[in-house]
Structure formats: C-alpha cells, structure tokens
Design an enzyme around this catalytic site. Structure first.
Site, short mmCIF file in Angstrom:
data_model
loop_
_atom_site.label_atom_id
_atom_site.label_comp_id
_atom_site.label_asym_id
_atom_site.label_seq_id
_atom_site.Cartn_x
_atom_site.Cartn_y
_atom_site.Cartn_z
N HIS A 306 10.48 5.42 12.72
CA HIS A 306 11.07 4.52 11.73
C HIS A 306 12.16 3.67 12.39
O HIS A 306 12.87 4.16 13.26
CB HIS A 306 11.68 5.33 10.57
CG HIS A 306 11.89 4.52 9.33
ND1 HIS A 306 12.98 3.71 9.15
CD2 HIS A 306 11.13 4.37 8.23
CE1 HIS A 306 12.88 3.11 7.97
NE2 HIS A 306 11.77 3.49 7.39
N ASP A 363 5.26 7.89 4.84
CA ASP A 363 3.79 7.77 4.78
C ASP A 363 3.05 8.98 5.33
O ASP A 363 1.84 9.06 5.21
CB ASP A 363 3.35 6.51 5.57
CG ASP A 363 3.85 5.25 4.90
OD1 ASP A 363 4.41 4.39 5.59
OD2 ASP A 363 3.71 5.15 3.66
#
Ligand code: SDX
Length: 429
Positions: A306, A363
């Site tokens: 991320h 996700d």
C-alpha cells in the site's frame, strides 16, 4: 517549531509557510513557489504531495489507523450501518433518529432508474465487465437530470447525493442480473439499503426470497470499510474531474473507471483469480512468494502492499476476522481462505516483504466473503465502488466547498526536443 521552511535557491532564501493538520501532520505550502522562484516541485505518483486539506478521513499509515470524521473504522464496522456511515461522511456528523429516517426515506424513494435505461443493458455483450457498465450507466444518468447538472447549486447537489447513492446500487444489481440472463428484480421499499441490494441480486420473480440477516450485517460491514480512504487514486480522480466544474455524474463515472485498475480497486478481483490459480496448481504458496519477489516474473502478490499503510491495513484485519466468522456461520470451508492465510504467513516472515513493509490491504481477504455471499468475481470491484461512493460524494462536495474554485492543473518538467523547423516530406529520411 517555526512557521516557515527556508529554501535557499541561487543565492536567495525563501520562506515557505508550514501547515500543521489537526493530527499533527505537517506540510510545506508551496502555492507561491513558482511565482517567487520560477521553480516547480516534481513528485511522480504524488507520494510526497498533499493535494488538499480535508476534514473527512484520517489515515496514519505507520500505525495502521483509519478514522471517518474522527470515528475509528473498527467501531463503525461493529456498531454502525452503511447508510449511517454514508450520512456521517457526507454530513460530518452521526445522524440523529429523525435525520437517519429522512436519509433512509430518500434512499428508498429514489432507488429506481428511468425505465428507458433498462434498454442500455441490451446493448452490452453478456461478457461485458460490470465496471464498464456501471461507469457508463452512472454517466448516462446525467441525461435524465439535465436540470440538475450545476455543481454549484447546493440545493440540487443535496437532492442528487441520495439519488446517486441509491440508483448506483440498482444499476449494479441490474448489471449482474443481465449478465446471467435473469430478469432484473425491482427494489422493494420495505427493505433497507443492503438488504435491498441482496434482494435485487439474488431474488427471482418466480418465488419469494428471504434476505439472510447475517449476509445483510456482513455487507454493511464490508461497505463501511470501503466507504472512504482520503486522497486515493479514484477519489483524487473524482476531485480532479469535479474541479473542472464537470457535473457530479461525470465525476463519479470517472472515479469508477480509476477504481477499476488492478493496482487499485480492481485488485480484489485479481486477488481472487490469483488464489484460484494457486489452488489449481496445488496450493504452492512458496512458488507465488518466489514469483512476487522476482522482478522479472511480472507477478505481484495482489492484495499486498500500500502507498500509505506501512503496517497492517486496519480494514484487512477486520475483514480477515469476519472471513472466519462468516464461513463458520455458513458451516463452510473455503480452500482459498486457507491459501490466503498461508500466503500472508509466508510473506510476513520473508525479508523481501518485511523490509518493504508490505502487508495485506483491504483487497486481500474481501473477495473470500463476497464469494461466500454468492457474488461473482467480476462484481467484486463493483462492490468496492458501492462502498466507496459516499466517500467520493463527500470529497467532491468538500472540494467544491473549500477548493478555492480552481481547476486542478499540475505542472511538468519538459525533457523533450528543443525548438526545431518543420521538415518537408521530400527531405525526411
Ligand atoms: C487500494 O491509495 C489507497 O488508499 C488505495 C485503497 C483505497 O481504499 O482507496 O487502499 C485501495 O487500491 C489498495 C491497493 C490494491 N492494490 C493491490 O493490492 C495491487 C498490489 N499492490 C501493489 O501494486 C502496490 O503495493 C501498490 C500499487 C498498492 C502500491 O504501490 P506503490 O506505493 O507505488 O509501491 P511500489 O510499487 O513503489 O512498491 C515498493 C516496492 C517495490 O519494490 P522495490 O522497487 O523497492 O524493489 O515494493 C514492491 C515493489 O516491487 N511491491 C510489491 C508489491 N507491492 C509493492 N512486490 C510484490 N508484490 C506486491 N504486491
């Protein structure tokens, strides 16, 4: 701490104001930099650039903190509903009972789309990706509200927000029904937001359908966790498109397309396909980890890493725990969840991932729950968009309220050819 940063350039010293946020984040305000120094800054991917000030969502990437309007997402995921959280994001406060009832009523009353829009679906092949359909249908909604396209008419915008929130849910469910050749199921006014979506997705005209309360609770939790995430790629797209005074439908349609990318919201579909591939190949997670570390493999561990979180994504923590709870309640085992957990364990003990602070993100586990709910993989990113919509709407409104009305227009450093003279065809090599 000084109120200014000093910049020395070509023998001159400039003072650039320091901005400090309510959670002590610090920025150097460079709005006057080019006018004073004729320099711009360069920051590909905007990893070091604040695009705006915002009161909506706070993320501490190092500590793995995420709050909507100050409320930790763990509390909202456990105690709130998606509709209440959407109200919070868009109105800066948790609604009282009257406000919540009124908001719910607006969502219930504006869940249908113009009947003519149903014909749009007939033009798509059954294999059309639902994100393509969602974006074009949302943009086409603008044709049915020609008198409501002024982004500066606050009364109109206030009327539009719940309509978009409600109709996008209908459009998403209709696109699923069309893709499997079933008749669309119209919304039922007696059902709340999430229950109505599940009803439109899974009911059939030929028999009654009882929405499962556990599934409703789970869907609320998932949509809450996706509801906003400050200046991510798709939200920045919504802000940028909105900054040109494009209407709300166009801005949201653009955000949907940015979210579709596999580096962004499209990753939830990629994770599921990756887990299925690993499962087909005997569940060899070591091979996947090795490929993820090999720059020449072209393979990334989807759902990992991320730009902002350099710690475990707090949303992934909640979703991972929910996976076990939901599958246990359904008395189901999913081999893909076991593979995901083994992948996580292997990655988090591997220096490649540890050194780069690569952790599971939102996700990584979400698809396991969508799959258990019977939602097909191509619809996973649509679910992300449904969740993210209140965040996009809130950020779009804030941009218009605070954005000084200027269009977003980044600069560049040109590195191409210097001036040259046009060459006639007969002199070209
Ligand atoms: C979302 O921004 C948001 O807030 C987004 C989001 C939201 O709610 O809106 O949180 C939702 O988009 C989550 C992210 C979903 N995407 C994926 O899961 C795709 C896989 N992840 C990566 O592609 C990547 O981690 C990104 C895109 C998420 C972040 O990319 P960055 O910040 O540009 O990081 P990078 O590509 O520069 O990676 C840094 C290093 C590189 O290695 P080195 O050059 O240092 O050797 O880490 C490596 C990368 O190769 N790396 C990975 C990896 N992610 C980063 N290596 C293997 N597998 C991965 N998944």
């Amino acid at each position: 701490m000084s109120d200014f940063a000093e910049l020395k350039l070509e023998g001159k010293t400039y003072q650039l104001p320091i901005v400090v946020g309510s959670e002590n984040e610090k920025a150097i305000d460079i709005r006057k930099l080019r006018a004073e120094t004729n320099y711009v800054t360069l920051d590909s991917g905007y990893g070091n650039t604040g695009a705006c000030k915002s009161e909506i969502t706070f993320i501490d990437g190092e500590k793995g903190i995420l709050r909507y309007r100050g409320y930790p997402i763990e509390q909202l995921a456990e105690k709130s509903t998606f509709v209440e959280t959407a109200y919070l994001l868009m109105n800066s406060k948790l609604p009282n009972q009257v406000e919540l009832n009124d908001f719910r009523e607006m969502l219930t009353r504006h869940s249908l789309i113009h009947e003519d829009m149903l014909h749009f679906y007939d033009g798509y092949p059954s294999t059309a990706h639902p994100m393509a359909i969602l974006s074009s249908m949302v943009c086409s909604l603008s044709s049915y509200y020609p008198e409501w396209l002024d982004p500066h008419d606050n009364a109109q915008v206030a009327q539009l927000m719940p309509r978009v929130l409600s109709k996008i849910r209908t459009i998403a469910a209709y696109s699923y029904k069309k893709s499997i050749g079933q008749p669309v199921i119209y919304p039922k006014n007696s059902l709340d937001y999430c229950a109505n979506f599940l009803y439109m997705m899974f009911a059939v005209p030929s028999e009654p359908y009882e929405v499962d309360e556990e599934m409703v609770k789970t869907l609320n939790m998932l949509l809450i966790l996706h509801a906003d995430h400050e200046q991510n790629c798709s939200t920045s797209t919504v802000r940028m498109v909105g900054s040109s005074d494009a209407n709300l439908f166009a801005s949201i349609a653009a955000g949907i397309l940015a979210l579709w990318g596999p580096k962004h919201g499209g990753a939830n579909q990629e994770v599921m396909e990756m887990l299925e591939e690993i499962n087909r190949n005997g569940g060899d997670v070591k091979k996947a980890i090795a490929m993820a570390k090999d720059k020449n493999s072209g393979f990334r561990l989807m759902g990992f890493g991320h730009r902002v979180y350099k710690n475990y994504d707090p949303r992934a923590k909640v979703i991972k725990k929910a996976c076990d709870q939901i599958l246990a309640k359904m008395n189901r085992k999913d081999p893909l969840l076991e593979i995901a957990k083994r992948l996580e364990e292997a990655a988090l003990s591997d220096p490649y991932f540890v050194d780069r602070k690569l952790y599971p993100n939102v996700d990584f586990y979400s698809g396991v729950i969508y799959r258990a709910m019977g939602i097909p993989t191509p619809m996973f990113t649509v679910m992300f968009a449904l969740g993210r919509l209140p965040g996009w709407l809130a950020q779009w409104m804030e941009m218009h309220r605070d954005g000084e009305g200027r269009i977003d227009r980044p600069r560049q450093i040109y590195t191409g050819e210097s001036e040259r003279i046009y060459v006639p065809m007969n002199q070209r090599t």
